[in-house]
Motif scaffolding. Structure first.
Motif, PDB file in Angstrom:
ATOM      1  N   ARG A  44       1.091  -2.440  17.395  1.00  0.00           N
ATOM      2  CA  ARG A  44       1.569  -1.240  16.602  1.00  0.00           C
ATOM      3  C   ARG A  44       2.353  -1.927  14.833  1.00  0.00           C
ATOM      4  N   LEU A  45       3.103  -2.767  14.926  1.00  0.00           N
ATOM      5  CA  LEU A  45       4.216  -2.708  13.712  1.00  0.00           C
ATOM      6  C   LEU A  45       3.807  -3.133  13.106  1.00  0.00           C
ATOM      7  N   SER A  46       2.444  -4.478  13.679  1.00  0.00           N
ATOM      8  CA  SER A  46       1.465  -5.124  12.306  1.00  0.00           C
ATOM      9  C   SER A  46       0.748  -4.214  12.240  1.00  0.00           C
ATOM     10  N   GLU A  47      -0.115  -3.377  12.264  1.00  0.00           N
ATOM     11  CA  GLU A  47      -1.132  -1.794  11.637  1.00  0.00           C
ATOM     12  C   GLU A  47       0.196  -1.207  10.831  1.00  0.00           C
ATOM     13  N   ARG A  48       1.338  -0.695  11.615  1.00  0.00           N
ATOM     14  CA  ARG A  48       2.141   0.002  10.532  1.00  0.00           C
ATOM     15  C   ARG A  48       2.699  -0.243   9.038  1.00  0.00           C
ATOM     16  N   SER A  49       3.177  -1.015   9.410  1.00  0.00           N
ATOM     17  CA  SER A  49       3.120  -2.413   8.141  1.00  0.00           C
ATOM     18  C   SER A  49       2.119  -2.722   6.579  1.00  0.00           C
ATOM     19  N   GLY A  50       0.859  -2.988   8.202  1.00  0.00           N
ATOM     20  CA  GLY A  50      -0.393  -3.150   6.999  1.00  0.00           C
ATOM     21  C   GLY A  50      -0.325  -1.380   6.562  1.00  0.00           C
ATOM     22  N   LEU A  51      -0.705  -0.841   6.646  1.00  0.00           N
ATOM     23  CA  LEU A  51      -0.864   0.597   6.738  1.00  0.00           C
ATOM     24  C   LEU A  51      -0.026   0.888   5.654  1.00  0.00           C
ATOM     25  N   GLU A  52       0.973   0.316   6.025  1.00  0.00           N
ATOM     26  CA  GLU A  52       2.172   0.975   4.224  1.00  0.00           C
ATOM     27  C   GLU A  52       1.776   0.305   2.656  1.00  0.00           C
ATOM     28  N   GLN A  53       1.342  -1.279   3.422  1.00  0.00           N
ATOM     29  CA  GLN A  53       1.344  -1.888   2.476  1.00  0.00           C
ATOM     30  C   GLN A  53      -0.256  -1.251   1.535  1.00  0.00           C
ATOM     31  N   LEU A  54      -1.445  -1.373   2.228  1.00  0.00           N
ATOM     32  CA  LEU A  54      -2.251  -0.953   1.715  1.00  0.00           C
ATOM     33  C   LEU A  54      -1.707   0.626   1.525  1.00  0.00           C
ATOM     34  N   SER A  55      -1.273   1.533   1.720  1.00  0.00           N
ATOM     35  CA  SER A  55      -1.145   2.692   1.402  1.00  0.00           C
ATOM     36  C   SER A  55      -0.699   2.656   0.115  1.00  0.00           C
ATOM     37  N   ALA A  56       0.748   1.820  -0.391  1.00  0.00           N
ATOM     38  CA  ALA A  56       0.708   1.574  -1.214  1.00  0.00           C
ATOM     39  C   ALA A  56       0.220   1.188  -2.041  1.00  0.00           C
ATOM     40  N   LEU A  57      -0.776   0.371  -1.930  1.00  0.00           N
ATOM     41  CA  LEU A  57      -1.357  -0.298  -2.915  1.00  0.00           C
ATOM     42  C   LEU A  57      -2.652   1.022  -3.535  1.00  0.00           C
ATOM     43  N   SER A  58      -2.988   1.330  -3.101  1.00  0.00           N
ATOM     44  CA  SER A  58      -4.549   2.648  -2.813  1.00  0.00           C
ATOM     45  C   SER A  58      -3.416   3.821  -2.811  1.00  0.00           C
ATOM     46  N   THR A  59      -1.948   3.959  -3.834  1.00  0.00           N
ATOM     47  CA  THR A  59      -1.840   4.985  -3.956  1.00  0.00           C
ATOM     48  C   THR A  59      -1.476   4.702  -5.686  1.00  0.00           C
ATOM     49  N   GLU A  60      -1.312   3.510  -6.100  1.00  0.00           N
ATOM     50  CA  GLU A  60      -1.123   3.043  -7.330  1.00  0.00           C
ATOM     51  C   GLU A  60      -2.903   2.476  -7.648  1.00  0.00           C
ATOM     52  N   ARG A  61      -3.831   2.712  -7.454  1.00  0.00           N
ATOM     53  CA  ARG A  61      -4.712   2.140  -7.531  1.00  0.00           C
ATOM     54  C   ARG A  61      -5.200   3.802  -7.703  1.00  0.00           C
ATOM     55  N   LEU A  62      -5.067   4.992  -7.084  1.00  0.00           N
ATOM     56  CA  LEU A  62      -5.329   5.922  -7.010  1.00  0.00           C
ATOM     57  C   LEU A  62      -4.540   6.855  -8.503  1.00  0.00           C
ATOM     58  N   GLU A  63      -3.601   6.222  -8.505  1.00  0.00           N
ATOM     59  CA  GLU A  63      -3.275   6.932  -9.691  1.00  0.00           C
ATOM     60  C   GLU A  63      -3.393   6.111 -11.499  1.00  0.00           C
ATOM     61  N   LEU A  64      -3.992   4.772 -11.143  1.00  0.00           N
ATOM     62  CA  LEU A  64      -5.129   4.283 -12.171  1.00  0.00           C
ATOM     63  C   LEU A  64      -5.972   4.900 -12.301  1.00  0.00           C
ATOM     64  N   TYR A  65      -6.805   5.298 -11.283  1.00  0.00           N
ATOM     65  CA  TYR A  65      -8.655   5.647 -11.788  1.00  0.00           C
ATOM     66  C   TYR A  65      -8.100   7.841 -12.423  1.00  0.00           C
ATOM     67  N   ALA A  66      -7.035   8.241 -11.281  1.00  0.00           N
ATOM     68  CA  ALA A  66      -6.387   9.275 -12.043  1.00  0.00           C
ATOM     69  C   ALA A  66      -6.346   9.844 -13.734  1.00  0.00           C
ATOM     70  N   SER A  67      -5.930   8.605 -13.721  1.00  0.00           N
ATOM     71  CA  SER A  67      -5.229   8.572 -15.416  1.00  0.00           C
ATOM     72  C   SER A  67      -6.228   8.380 -15.918  1.00  0.00           C
ATOM     73  N   ASN A  68      -7.111   7.449 -15.854  1.00  0.00           N
ATOM     74  CA  ASN A  68      -8.761   6.810 -16.174  1.00  0.00           C
ATOM     75  C   ASN A  68      -9.803   7.977 -16.380  1.00  0.00           C
ATOM     76  N   LEU A  69      -9.206   8.730 -15.411  1.00  0.00           N
ATOM     77  CA  LEU A  69     -10.392  10.332 -16.095  1.00  0.00           C
ATOM     78  C   LEU A  69      -9.781  11.095 -16.659  1.00  0.00           C
ATOM     79  N   ALA A  70      -8.557  11.509 -16.354  1.00  0.00           N
ATOM     80  CA  ALA A  70      -8.058  12.272 -17.526  1.00  0.00           C
ATOM     81  C   ALA A  70      -8.069  11.625 -18.844  1.00  0.00           C
TER      82      ALA A  70
END
Ligand code: ADP
Length: 627
Positions: A44-70
Motif C-alpha cells: 500500500r505504502l509503496s503504491e501510494r508513494s509511487g502514485l503520488e510521485q507519478l501523479s505529480a510528474l504527470s500533472t507537470e507534464r499535463l501543464e506543459l502540454y496544455a500550455s503548449n497547445l494554448a
C-alpha cells in the motif's frame, strides 16, 4: 435488590487467546499474520508513494502540454483583429459583390497566410458565403452553425487531409451591423506529430485531447483518434457521425470514467494498440482548457509503480516474517527458561523429599536394629539358660547311675583296704601291693567320671572350637552313660578312626553324643537286641566327615519324625524327658558348621539313625578302634 458489582473477569475469548500465547502453533500463525500485514502495508505504502510521485510528474507534464497547445492556438489570436482594420478588407465589406475588391482581398489574404504560417485565411458573409480567401476553397459546413451560435472558434474535420483543424473567427462590422467574418484556419497536425514522437520515445506517457463532444481529436496514440472518451450508445454514435465534424468514422469507446476531475489521478485500464496482454493499467489525469472547450488527458503507465510496490511488498513480508520469527525465538527461549526453572525446583523438592525419606527410614532401621539386638540378647540368655537346664536334666538322670558307680568302687576300696591290713599283719606284702594297684585303678576311674561331670556342667560359651579327636569324644560319652549301658547289656559298635580330628569343641560334641546315645538307650530299653552303631564316613573328598548313630529301637512314627526338632517335643513319661535334647544338639552341630538329621532305618531293619556332618581337621591313617 442491588447486586454488588463483581470484579471484571477476562472474557473466555481473551482467556483462550492468552492460553494460546506460548504455543508454537500460535507463533507460527502470528508469523504468518505479520508476513501478510507486512506484505499488505508495504504494498500500500509503496503504491501510494509511487502514485503520488507519478501523479505529480504527470500533472507537470499535463501543464506543459496544455500550455503548449494554448500557445500554439494563441499564436495567431491577434491576426484576425489586425486584418480587420486592413483597408482592402474594409473596401471589400463596403462592396462585397465587387469582383476586383474580392480579388484584391484574396491576394492580400494569401500573402498574410504565407507570412503568418497559418493554414488558410478567408472572409465570409455572416451567412457563411466566402467572399475572399487565401486560396480557392469551400467553407466548412460547421461555419454556418458556428456563426449562428456566435462562436469565436471551432474544430472541424477536413476530409481531404483527414485532420481536425482549428478555426478562429473574428466578426467584422459596418456601422455597428455584422458585415462578415474573418476566419483563420490552423492545422494542428505538426503539434500532434511532436506528441506522437514524444509518446514513442517515452513509452510510459500518453496524451490525448478531447473536444466538447468527448471525442478524441488529437492523441499521441493514433489508434485512439476519434474514439469516444467514455461510452457512446448507438444513437449518440450516429449523431456524432452525422455532425460531419470528424474526418473518419467514430472509433471504439475508451470507457474512461466520465467523472475524471481536474488534478485528480484515477486508475484506469486502456487497450493499447498491438498490446498482446490486453488492457494496461494507467493513471489518468485531465485538465480542462475552458476557453477552447477542450479536455487534455494524460495517461501514465502504472506497470513500474506496481512492480516496485510488489518488490516492496515482498520486502515488507520478509520484515514481518523476521519480526515473527524473532518473537517466536524469544518466546521459545522464555518458555525453555521457565521449564528449566520448574524442573530445577521439582528436582530440589524431590531431593528434599528423598533426604527426608532417607532420614525417616534410617531412624526406623535404627529402631528395628536396636529391637533386634535386644531380642538377640534375650534369646542368647534364654538359650544359655535352656542349655544349662538340659545339662542339669541329664545330670539328674545320671545321678542314680553315678551313686552306683561311686558306691561300688568305695565298697570295694574299703574291702581291699581291710584285706590289705590283714595281709600286712600276716606278712604278705606282695598281695598288699597287688591290692594297692587295684585300688589305684579304681580311684583313677572315679576321678575320670567326676572330671567329665564337671566339664559337662560348665557353661558352653567359655569354650573355643578346635581340633578334637572324635573317637575320644565317643568314648567319653559312652563312659558317662556306662551305668545305664551296662545295666541293659548294650552292645556298642564304634567304627571311628583313631587319627580323625574334627573341628569342634570337645565338651559340646560330647554333649551331642551323650544326647543321641541316651535317646538310643531309652529307645532300646524294651527290645531284645540292644545294639548301638557309631560310624564315621568320609565326605567331600575327606574334607568333611558324616557321623551316624544308629540303634535298633522301636523308632518314631512318620508324624513324630517331623516334630523331633521342635522344642519340648517328647514321648517320654513326665519327669524323664524334657524335649530339649535334640533341639540343643542341632544348634550345637549348626554352630560347628554342620546339620543334624534324623531318619528311620528301612530295608528290614528297625530303629533310628541320627547323622551330622563336621569339618575334618586331620585324618591320620591308624587302625580302627572297637569298644
Ligand atoms: P527327651 O529325650 O527329653 O524326650 P529329646 O529332644 O532328646 O528329648 O528327644 C525327643 C523325642 O524324640 C523323644 O521323646 C523320643 O520320643 C524321640 N527320640 C529321640 N531319639 C530317639 C531314638 N533313637 N529312637 C526313638 N525315638 C527317639
Amino acid at each position: 435488590m442491588v447486586v454488588p458489582a463483581s470484579p471484571p473477569h477476562p472474557r473466555p475469548g481473551v482467556l483462550r487467546a492468552l492460553r494460546l500465547l506460548g504455543r508454537p502453533g500460535f507463533h507460527l500463525f502470528l508469523t504468518g499474520l505479520l508476513m501478510a500485514l507486512g506484505f499488505v502495508l508495504a504494498h500500500r505504502l509503496s503504491e501510494r508513494s509511487g502514485l503520488e510521485q507519478l501523479s505529480a510528474l504527470s500533472t507537470e507534464r499535463l501543464e506543459l502540454y496544455a500550455s503548449n497547445l494554448a500557445a500554439e492556438l494563441g499564436r495567431h489570436a491577434s491576426l484576425p483583429s489586425l486584418l480587420a482594420i486592413d483597408p482592402t478588407l474594409q473596401a471589400l465589406l463596403q462592396a462585397p459583390d465587387d469582383e476586383p475588391a474580392r480579388r484584391a482581398a484574396s491576394r492580400m489574404l494569401a500573402r498574410v497566410n504565407v507570412r503568418a504560417g497559418t493554414h488558410q485565411i478567408f472572409v465570409a458573409t455572416p451567412q457563411g458565403e466566402v467572399l475572399a480567401a487565401s486560396e480557392a476553397l469551400s467553407a466548412p459546413t460547421r461555419l454556418t452553425e458556428a456563426l449562428a451560435q456566435g462562436r469565436v472558434h471551432f474544430f472541424a474535420a477536413d476530409p481531404g487531409t483527414g485532420s481536425t483543424d482549428f478555426y478562429l473567427l473574428h466578426p467584422l462590422r459596418q456601422a455597428s451591423q455584422p458585415a462578415g467574418v474573418i476566419v483563420v484556419r490552423f492545422n494542428l497536425a505538426p503539434l500532434e506529430a511532436t506528441w506522437v514522437d514524444l509518446g514513442l520515445r517515452s513509452q510510459g506517457e500518453r496524451i490525448l485531447v478531447a473536444d466538447d463532444q468527448d471525442v478524441v481529436i488529437m492523441s499521441s496514440v493514433q489508434a485512439w483518434k476519434y474514439a469516444v472518451l467514455d461510452h457512446a450508445d448507438p444513437s449518440r454514435r450516429q449523431a456524432l457521425q452525422a455532425s460531419a465534424r470528424y474526418p473518419q468514422a467514430i472509433g471504439p469507446d475508451l470507457d474512461l470514467p466520465a467523472s475524471l476531475e481536474v488534478q485528480q489521478g484515477q486508475q484506469v485500464k486502456l487497450p493499447l494498440p498491438g498490446g498482446a496482454a490486453g488492457a494496461k493499467p494507467m493513471l489518468a489525469q485531465q485538465r480542462q482548457i475552458v476557453p477552447l472547450g477542450l479536455r487534455l488527458v494524460a495517461l501514465s503507465d502504472l506497470t513500474e509503480v506496481r512492480q516496485r510496490a510488489q518488490y516492496a511488498a515482498w520486502g515488507g513480508a520478509a520484515f514481518g516474517a523476521s519480526i515473527g520469527l524473532l518473537v517466536l525465538y524469544l518466546s521459545s527461549r522464555r518458555r525453555a527458561l521457565r521449564q528449566l526453572t520448574q524442573t530445577q525446583a521439582a528436582l530440589r523438592q524431590a531431593h528434599a523429599q528423598l533426604e527426608q525419606l532417607v532420614d525417616s527410614r534410617t531412624a526406623e532401621l535404627r529402631q528395628t536394629n536396636d529391637a533386634l539386638k535386644t531380642q538377640i540378647a534375650q534369646r542368647l540368655k534364654t538359650e544359655g539358660e535352656l542349655l544349662q537346664a538340659s545339662k542339669l536334666a541329664v545330670l539328674g538322670q545320671m545321678s542314680a547311675g553315678l551313686s552306683h558307680e561311686v558306691n561300688q568302687p568305695l565298697t570295694a576300696l574299703r574291702a581291699l583296704a581291710r584285706n590289705s591290713i590283714r595281709l600286712l599283719e600276716s606278712g604278705r606284702p606282695d598281695a598288699v601291693s597287688a591290692n594297692l594297684q587295684i585300688m589305684d585303678d579304681m580311684v583313677e576311674r572315679m576321678s575320670r567320671i567326676t572330671s567329665q561331670l564337671k566339664s559337662f556342667a560348665r557353661k558352653a560359651d567359655e569354650q573355643v572350637a578346635g581340633a578334637v579327636a572324635l573317637l575320644d569324644c565317643v568314648r567319653n560319652a559312652l563312659l558317662l552313660l556306662e551305668h545305664r549301658s551296662r545295666t541293659l547289656g548294650l552292645q556298642a559298635e564304634i567304627d571311628v578312626p583313631a587319627g580323625l580330628r574334627v573341628r569342634a569343641e570337645a565338651n559340646r560334641l560330647e554333649q551331642v553324643l551323650v544326647n543321641l546315645f541316651g535317646n538310643a538307650i531309652d529307645a532300646m530299653r524294651n527290645e531284645a537286641e540292644r545294639r548301638l552303631i557309631v560310624r564315621a564316613t568320609a565326605q567331600d573328598g575327606g574334607r568333611r566327615v558324616l557321623v551316624s548313630v544308629q540303634d535298633c529301637g522301636a523308632g518314631v512314627g512318620a508324624a513324630d519324625l517331623q516334630r523331633l526338632f521342635e522344642p519340648f517335643f517328647t514321648t517320654k513319661p513326665a519327669g524323664e524327658g524334657l524335649g530339649l535334647g535334640l533341639v540343643i544338639s542341632a544348634k550345637i552341630v549348626h554352630e560347628f558348621g554342620g546339620t543334624l538329621r534324623a531318619e528311620r532305618l528301612g530295608n528290614g531293619k528297625q530303629g533310628m539313625s541320627f547323622e551330622f556332618d563336621l569339618a575334618v581337621e586331620t585324618w591320620e591313617a591308624t587302625e580302627q578302634a572297637d569298644v
